[in-house]
Design a protein around this motif. Structure first.
Motif, PDB file in Angstrom:
ATOM      1  N   UNK A 108       0.842  -1.212   0.000  1.00  0.00           N
ATOM      2  CA  UNK A 108       0.000   0.000   0.000  1.00  0.00           C
ATOM      3  C   UNK A 108       0.873   1.257   0.000  1.00  0.00           C
ATOM      4  N   UNK A 109       0.351   2.323  -0.604  1.00  0.00           N
ATOM      5  CA  UNK A 109       1.010   3.625  -0.525  1.00  0.00           C
ATOM      6  C   UNK A 109       0.169   4.549   0.338  1.00  0.00           C
ATOM      7  N   UNK A 110       0.818   5.545   0.889  1.00  0.00           N
ATOM      8  CA  UNK A 110       0.139   6.538   1.724  1.00  0.00           C
ATOM      9  C   UNK A 110      -0.113   7.772   0.860  1.00  0.00           C
ATOM     10  N   UNK A 111      -1.366   8.230   0.801  1.00  0.00           N
ATOM     11  CA  UNK A 111      -1.698   9.423   0.030  1.00  0.00           C
ATOM     12  C   UNK A 111      -1.511  10.650   0.928  1.00  0.00           C
ATOM     13  N   UNK A 112      -0.579  11.523   0.537  1.00  0.00           N
ATOM     14  CA  UNK A 112      -0.266  12.714   1.351  1.00  0.00           C
ATOM     15  C   UNK A 112      -0.478  13.985   0.541  1.00  0.00           C
ATOM     16  N   UNK A 113      -1.326  14.901   1.020  1.00  0.00           N
ATOM     17  CA  UNK A 113      -1.461  16.193   0.333  1.00  0.00           C
ATOM     18  C   UNK A 113      -0.136  16.969   0.388  1.00  0.00           C
ATOM     19  N   UNK A 114       0.278  17.508  -0.758  1.00  0.00           N
ATOM     20  CA  UNK A 114       1.566  18.220  -0.812  1.00  0.00           C
ATOM     21  C   UNK A 114       1.585  19.417   0.129  1.00  0.00           C
ATOM     22  N   UNK A 115       0.445  20.104   0.272  1.00  0.00           N
ATOM     23  CA  UNK A 115       0.465  21.289   1.153  1.00  0.00           C
ATOM     24  C   UNK A 115       0.746  20.881   2.608  1.00  0.00           C
ATOM     25  N   UNK A 116       0.269  19.695   3.029  1.00  0.00           N
ATOM     26  CA  UNK A 116       0.548  19.235   4.398  1.00  0.00           C
ATOM     27  C   UNK A 116       2.039  18.973   4.597  1.00  0.00           C
ATOM     28  N   UNK A 117       2.677  18.462   3.534  1.00  0.00           N
ATOM     29  CA  UNK A 117       4.122  18.195   3.614  1.00  0.00           C
ATOM     30  C   UNK A 117       4.878  19.521   3.778  1.00  0.00           C
ATOM     31  N   UNK A 118       4.438  20.536   3.020  1.00  0.00           N
ATOM     32  CA  UNK A 118       5.088  21.850   3.124  1.00  0.00           C
ATOM     33  C   UNK A 118       4.880  22.441   4.525  1.00  0.00           C
ATOM     34  N   UNK A 119       3.676  22.307   5.067  1.00  0.00           N
ATOM     35  CA  UNK A 119       3.430  22.814   6.429  1.00  0.00           C
ATOM     36  C   UNK A 119       4.343  22.106   7.443  1.00  0.00           C
ATOM     37  N   UNK A 120       4.524  20.807   7.244  1.00  0.00           N
ATOM     38  CA  UNK A 120       5.431  20.059   8.132  1.00  0.00           C
ATOM     39  C   UNK A 120       6.859  20.592   8.001  1.00  0.00           C
ATOM     40  N   UNK A 121       7.276  20.867   6.764  1.00  0.00           N
ATOM     41  CA  UNK A 121       8.626  21.416   6.531  1.00  0.00           C
ATOM     42  C   UNK A 121       8.799  22.759   7.253  1.00  0.00           C
ATOM     43  N   UNK A 122       7.768  23.609   7.171  1.00  0.00           N
ATOM     44  CA  UNK A 122       7.854  24.934   7.804  1.00  0.00           C
ATOM     45  C   UNK A 122       8.112  24.818   9.306  1.00  0.00           C
ATOM     46  N   UNK A 123       7.604  23.736   9.910  1.00  0.00           N
ATOM     47  CA  UNK A 123       7.814  23.520  11.351  1.00  0.00           C
ATOM     48  C   UNK A 123       9.112  22.770  11.640  1.00  0.00           C
ATOM     49  N   UNK A 124       9.361  21.727  10.841  1.00  0.00           N
ATOM     50  CA  UNK A 124      10.420  20.776  11.198  1.00  0.00           C
ATOM     51  C   UNK A 124      11.683  20.917  10.359  1.00  0.00           C
ATOM     52  N   UNK A 125      11.586  21.625   9.239  1.00  0.00           N
ATOM     53  CA  UNK A 125      12.767  21.817   8.397  1.00  0.00           C
ATOM     54  C   UNK A 125      13.111  20.599   7.552  1.00  0.00           C
ATOM     55  N   UNK A 126      14.410  20.427   7.295  1.00  0.00           N
ATOM     56  CA  UNK A 126      14.864  19.489   6.257  1.00  0.00           C
ATOM     57  C   UNK A 126      14.631  18.024   6.602  1.00  0.00           C
ATOM     58  N   UNK A 127      14.347  17.757   7.860  1.00  0.00           N
ATOM     59  CA  UNK A 127      14.007  16.374   8.237  1.00  0.00           C
ATOM     60  C   UNK A 127      12.774  15.907   7.439  1.00  0.00           C
ATOM     61  N   UNK A 128      11.859  16.833   7.134  1.00  0.00           N
ATOM     62  CA  UNK A 128      10.650  16.494   6.369  1.00  0.00           C
ATOM     63  C   UNK A 128      11.020  15.974   4.980  1.00  0.00           C
ATOM     64  N   UNK A 142      -2.158  16.461  -5.198  1.00  0.00           N
ATOM     65  CA  UNK A 142      -2.306  17.887  -5.516  1.00  0.00           C
ATOM     66  C   UNK A 142      -0.947  18.572  -5.626  1.00  0.00           C
ATOM     67  N   UNK A 143      -0.109  17.987  -6.453  1.00  0.00           N
ATOM     68  CA  UNK A 143       1.256  18.475  -6.613  1.00  0.00           C
ATOM     69  C   UNK A 143       1.277  19.726  -7.491  1.00  0.00           C
ATOM     70  N   UNK A 144       2.050  20.712  -7.074  1.00  0.00           N
ATOM     71  CA  UNK A 144       2.240  21.893  -7.912  1.00  0.00           C
ATOM     72  C   UNK A 144       1.462  23.114  -7.473  1.00  0.00           C
ATOM     73  N   UNK A 145       0.486  22.933  -6.587  1.00  0.00           N
ATOM     74  CA  UNK A 145      -0.262  24.109  -6.112  1.00  0.00           C
ATOM     75  C   UNK A 145       0.025  24.393  -4.628  1.00  0.00           C
ATOM     76  N   UNK A 146       0.960  23.627  -4.062  1.00  0.00           N
ATOM     77  CA  UNK A 146       1.330  23.854  -2.653  1.00  0.00           C
ATOM     78  C   UNK A 146       2.155  25.141  -2.549  1.00  0.00           C
ATOM     79  N   UNK A 147       2.132  25.811  -1.382  1.00  0.00           N
ATOM     80  CA  UNK A 147       2.942  27.020  -1.225  1.00  0.00           C
ATOM     81  C   UNK A 147       4.437  26.687  -1.173  1.00  0.00           C
ATOM     82  N   UNK A 148       5.247  27.701  -1.339  1.00  0.00           N
ATOM     83  CA  UNK A 148       6.694  27.531  -1.171  1.00  0.00           C
ATOM     84  C   UNK A 148       6.970  27.264   0.309  1.00  0.00           C
ATOM     85  N   UNK A 149       7.915  26.375   0.608  1.00  0.00           N
ATOM     86  CA  UNK A 149       8.274  26.124   1.999  1.00  0.00           C
ATOM     87  C   UNK A 149       9.172  27.240   2.543  1.00  0.00           C
ATOM     88  N   UNK A 150       9.064  27.470   3.832  1.00  0.00           N
ATOM     89  CA  UNK A 150       9.918  28.496   4.461  1.00  0.00           C
ATOM     90  C   UNK A 150      10.270  28.055   5.879  1.00  0.00           C
TER      91      UNK A 150
END
Length: 218
Positions: A108-128, A142-150
Motif C-alpha cells: 500500500x502507498x500513503x496518500x499525502x497532500x503536498x500542502x501538508x508536507x510543506x506545512x510540516x517542513x515549515x515547522x520541522x525543516x529538512x528532516x521532512x 495535488x502536486x504543484x499548487x502547494x505554497x513555497x516552503x519556508x
C-alpha cells in the motif's frame, strides 16, 4: 486457500474475475462494479464511477493488476509510478485512494497532500524532506499548487527537493512514487524547474483525464 479474485466488502462478496490457482483473469466490468461499491463505502453514497471515465479507469486498472498486454498497448511502464493529471474536481484523488483496494496483496502507498508536507517542513525543516524523500511508498496529492516552503527565513521548493530524493531512491531500490496534479507538463516545469521535470519523466507514467472532464464536486 485465499482466492485473490474475490473481495468481501460490507458483508458482500465481489468477484473481480477468475482465479486458476496461479493468476487472476480479471474482468473489467466486474472490477467497475467493485470499485463503485467500494467507492460508496469510502466516500459516501454520492460516489459513482462515470461512464466517461472508463477509458482512464481501464488504463489505471491495467496498471494496478499488472496486465502486461494492456500496459504495453497504453505505453505504461509497470516499473514506474503514476502521475495522474486532470482538471480540478475530476476525481483524481478519489481514484488514487480507491484503486489500491483492487490488489490487497500488493504494498500500500500513503496518500499525502503536498500542502501538508510543506506545512510540516515549515515547522520541522529538512528532516521532512528526508522523511518523504528517502523511504516508504507515497502518493503526493495535488502536486504543484502547494505554497513555497519556508524554514527559519529560508525558502525551499519542498516537493521539488523530495522528488529529486525520490528519484535517487527509485534508482537504488526501484521504490515507486505516485502523484496527482491539476497542472500540465509546462506548468510543472515552471513550478519545479527543468531538472525535476526530467526526473519526473523517469519516475512516472503520465495518465491524463480529458481536459474537459467536469468538476464532479458541484
Amino acid at each position: 486457500m485465499h482466492n485473490p479474485s474475490k473481495i468481501i466488502e460490507g458483508g458482500v462478496e465481489y468477484s473481480l474475475g477468475r482465479f486458476d490457482g496461479k493468476s487472476v483473469q480479471y474482468d473489467f466490468p466486474k472490477i467497475l462494479v467493485y470499485l463503485n461499491a467500494k467507492g460508496k463505502l469510502l466516500f459516501g453514497e454520492k460516489f459513482k464511477i462515470y461512464k466517461k471515465d472508463q477509458d482512464i479507469l481501464l488504463k489505471l486498472c491495467s496498471y494496478f493488476i499488472k496486465d502486461k498486454e494492456n500496459c504495453k498497448k497504453f505505453d505504461i511502464d509497470l516499473d514506474k509510478g503514476l502521475l495522474l493529471t486532470g482538471p480540478v474536481g475530476c476525481g483524481k484523488t478519489s481514484l488514487i485512494k480507491l484503486l489500491h483496494f483492487l490488489v490487497p496483496h500488493q504494498r500500500k502507498y500513503v496518500v499525502m497532500p503536498c500542502r501538508n508536507i510543506v506545512f510540516a517542513f515549515n515547522h520541522l525543516g529538512y528532516k521532512t524532506i528526508e522523511d518523504y524523500g528517502e523511504s516508504n511508498f507515497f502518493c503526493f496529492d495535488d502536486m504543484g499548487v502547494e505554497p513555497m516552503g519556508r524554514h527559519y527565513g529560508k525558502d525551499c521548493n519542498v516537493i521539488g527537493e523530495i522528488l529529486l530524493s525520490r528519484y535517487d531512491l527509485f534508482l537504488e531500490t526501484k521504490l515507486k512514487t505516485h502523484a496527482t496534479t491539476n497542472l500540465n507538463a509546462e506548468e510543472l516545469e515552471e513550478r519545479y524547474g527543468n531538472r525535476v521535470r526530467s526526473r519526473m519523466r523517469e519516475l512516472f507514467n503520465l495518465i491524463a483525464f480529458d481536459k474537459k472532464a467536469g468538476d464532479k464536486r458541484v
